[in-house]
Design a protein around this motif. Sequence first.
Motif, short mmCIF file in Angstrom:
data_model
loop_
_atom_site.label_atom_id
_atom_site.label_comp_id
_atom_site.label_asym_id
_atom_site.label_seq_id
_atom_site.Cartn_x
_atom_site.Cartn_y
_atom_site.Cartn_z
N GLN A 293 0.91 -1.20 -0.10
CA GLN A 293 0.14 -0.16 0.08
C GLN A 293 0.81 1.29 0.04
OE1 GLN A 293 -3.67 0.06 0.18
NE2 GLN A 293 -2.96 -2.11 -0.52
N GLN A 294 0.47 2.10 -0.97
CA GLN A 294 1.33 3.39 -1.03
C GLN A 294 0.99 4.46 0.24
OE1 GLN A 294 3.84 3.70 -3.16
NE2 GLN A 294 3.50 1.79 -3.75
N GLY A 295 1.61 5.05 0.25
CA GLY A 295 1.23 6.36 1.47
C GLY A 295 1.40 5.80 2.95
N ILE A 296 1.96 4.63 3.14
CA ILE A 296 1.74 4.19 4.73
C ILE A 296 3.30 4.49 5.33
CG2 ILE A 296 1.70 2.35 6.26
CD1 ILE A 296 -0.82 3.23 5.16
N GLU A 297 3.47 5.24 6.40
CA GLU A 297 4.68 5.54 6.89
C GLU A 297 4.73 4.87 8.33
OE1 GLU A 297 5.33 9.57 7.39
OE2 GLU A 297 5.07 10.07 5.22
N GLY A 298 5.88 4.22 8.71
CA GLY A 298 6.04 3.38 9.84
C GLY A 298 5.47 2.04 9.68
N GLU A 299 5.30 1.45 10.90
CA GLU A 299 4.87 -0.07 10.70
C GLU A 299 3.61 -0.22 10.05
OE1 GLU A 299 5.14 -1.66 14.86
OE2 GLU A 299 7.45 -1.34 14.98
N ILE A 300 3.29 -1.26 9.74
CA ILE A 300 2.07 -1.86 8.66
C ILE A 300 1.43 -2.64 9.84
CG2 ILE A 300 1.15 -2.79 6.78
CD1 ILE A 300 3.87 -2.18 5.32
N PRO A 301 0.21 -2.09 10.11
CA PRO A 301 -0.57 -3.47 11.09
C PRO A 301 -0.72 -4.68 10.51
CG PRO A 301 -1.74 -1.22 10.71
CD PRO A 301 -0.52 -1.17 9.69
N TYR A 302 -0.75 -5.64 11.25
CA TYR A 302 -0.74 -7.25 10.90
C TYR A 302 0.35 -7.72 10.11
CZ TYR A 302 -5.41 -6.99 12.93
OH TYR A 302 -6.43 -6.67 13.85
N VAL A 303 1.34 -6.87 9.91
CA VAL A 303 2.68 -7.37 9.06
C VAL A 303 3.81 -7.04 9.95
CG1 VAL A 303 4.04 -7.07 7.12
CG2 VAL A 303 1.53 -6.58 6.97
N THR A 304 4.52 -8.09 10.06
CA THR A 304 5.86 -7.83 10.97
C THR A 304 6.98 -9.02 10.13
OG1 THR A 304 6.97 -8.40 12.96
CG2 THR A 304 5.11 -9.92 12.12
N SER A 305 8.04 -8.44 10.29
CA SER A 305 9.46 -9.16 9.58
C SER A 305 10.20 -9.65 11.05
CB SER A 305 10.27 -8.39 8.89
OG SER A 305 10.62 -7.28 9.54
N ASP A 306 9.81 -9.30 12.18
CA ASP A 306 10.29 -9.65 13.44
C ASP A 306 9.26 -10.62 14.30
OD1 ASP A 306 11.99 -9.88 15.53
OD2 ASP A 306 11.93 -7.98 16.49
N TYR A 307 9.51 -11.95 13.93
CA TYR A 307 8.40 -13.00 14.54
C TYR A 307 9.20 -13.73 15.39
CZ TYR A 307 4.71 -15.99 14.93
OH TYR A 307 3.54 -16.60 15.47
N ASN A 308 8.65 -13.89 16.77
CA ASN A 308 9.47 -14.75 17.56
C ASN A 308 8.72 -16.07 17.47
OD1 ASN A 308 10.33 -16.09 19.75
ND2 ASN A 308 10.15 -14.38 21.20
N TYR A 309 9.35 -17.31 17.01
CA TYR A 309 8.64 -18.46 16.77
C TYR A 309 8.42 -19.12 18.25
CZ TYR A 309 8.89 -17.99 11.59
OH TYR A 309 8.72 -17.42 10.35
N SER A 310 9.17 -18.74 19.15
CA SER A 310 8.84 -19.43 20.49
C SER A 310 7.73 -19.11 21.32
CB SER A 310 10.14 -19.17 21.37
OG SER A 310 10.20 -17.87 21.78
N ILE A 311 6.86 -18.07 20.81
CA ILE A 311 5.83 -17.38 21.40
C ILE A 311 4.61 -18.65 20.92
CG2 ILE A 311 4.12 -15.67 21.53
CD1 ILE A 311 6.57 -13.75 21.19
#
Length: 311
Positions: A293-311
């Motif tokens: 999506q264009q025009g989004i600054e900062g973190e995108i809701p429901y999207v992450t690249s830093d995921y802790n698989y132990s949770i």
Amino acid sequence: LPGPPFTHQQMPCKMVYYGQTSCEQDTERYLDVVKYVFSFYKKEVPLVINTMGWVKGEGLLLLIDIIRLLSPSHIVQMDLCDWKAMPPLTPGHVHFSAGLHTKGKQQSKCKQLGVGSVESWNYPEGEDLSAPQHKLLYVHPEFPRAGVPGEVRVHSSILRDLSILGYLGHLQSPDIGAVLPLHSLVPYQVPFNAVALRVIHTDVAPSNIMYAVNASWVGLCCIPEEVQCQSDGPVLLTQTPVCDCLGFGIVRGVDMEKKLYHILTPVPPENLRLVNCLLLGNITIPNCVLVGQQGIEGEIPYVTSDYNYSI
């Protein structure tokens, strides 16, 4: 034949939202859906039934159930070269074989003794006339590697994403120009108590239902019962209905203060007036929609690249 499905989408005459990519987890509901859709067939024009490609194990048994249920006049069975896992679906085989949810007929003594062939089976007097009487058209390719997936095979999940993107394309202006991001489109506001809600594929605690619904792909459906709620909602169904689906949408946001769903959909307003049920399955919005999506600054809701698989 006209090309990949996403290039020539049309609104069906009758549609049910199954909500899963495979019917393996709930074959009974799958058959109920098939019955429901087929009951609206008026037999005024020929009907081609495109069965799915799951034809091993329980998939073959389910196919036999469907053949019994729909009683086709012809069956076209396309074989693979040097593949003997699937028997010819002759009338006799369908009649005597047990399906996944239906039982096969007992063979007569002469059949059990091997008299005659199943292919040339005739109906003696007093025999069940409801036995299948379809004509089998068996297509067996002569060239090697026919039907064997090659490197150019497109994964089914990619085709699904393309179909969803093609559908969302109807939200865009017909004028050729820049594609508008979804967050710039004006959504419909739907009160909590105006529609019933159901998660198809898993159990979700009522306290967590809005977390599941937010930013999700939903079927916009119509149940025959009137939605009644003593409070301002939400209205939760305890069973998954088999009902008309009028189209699809994205729950772009949930306003907990004003008790509103914000929904993006290309379904025309005259059809939206009939919608009183939102069904949420495990069909997800393509990742490219969320991250592109264009025009989004900062973190995108429901999207992450830093995921802790132990949770």
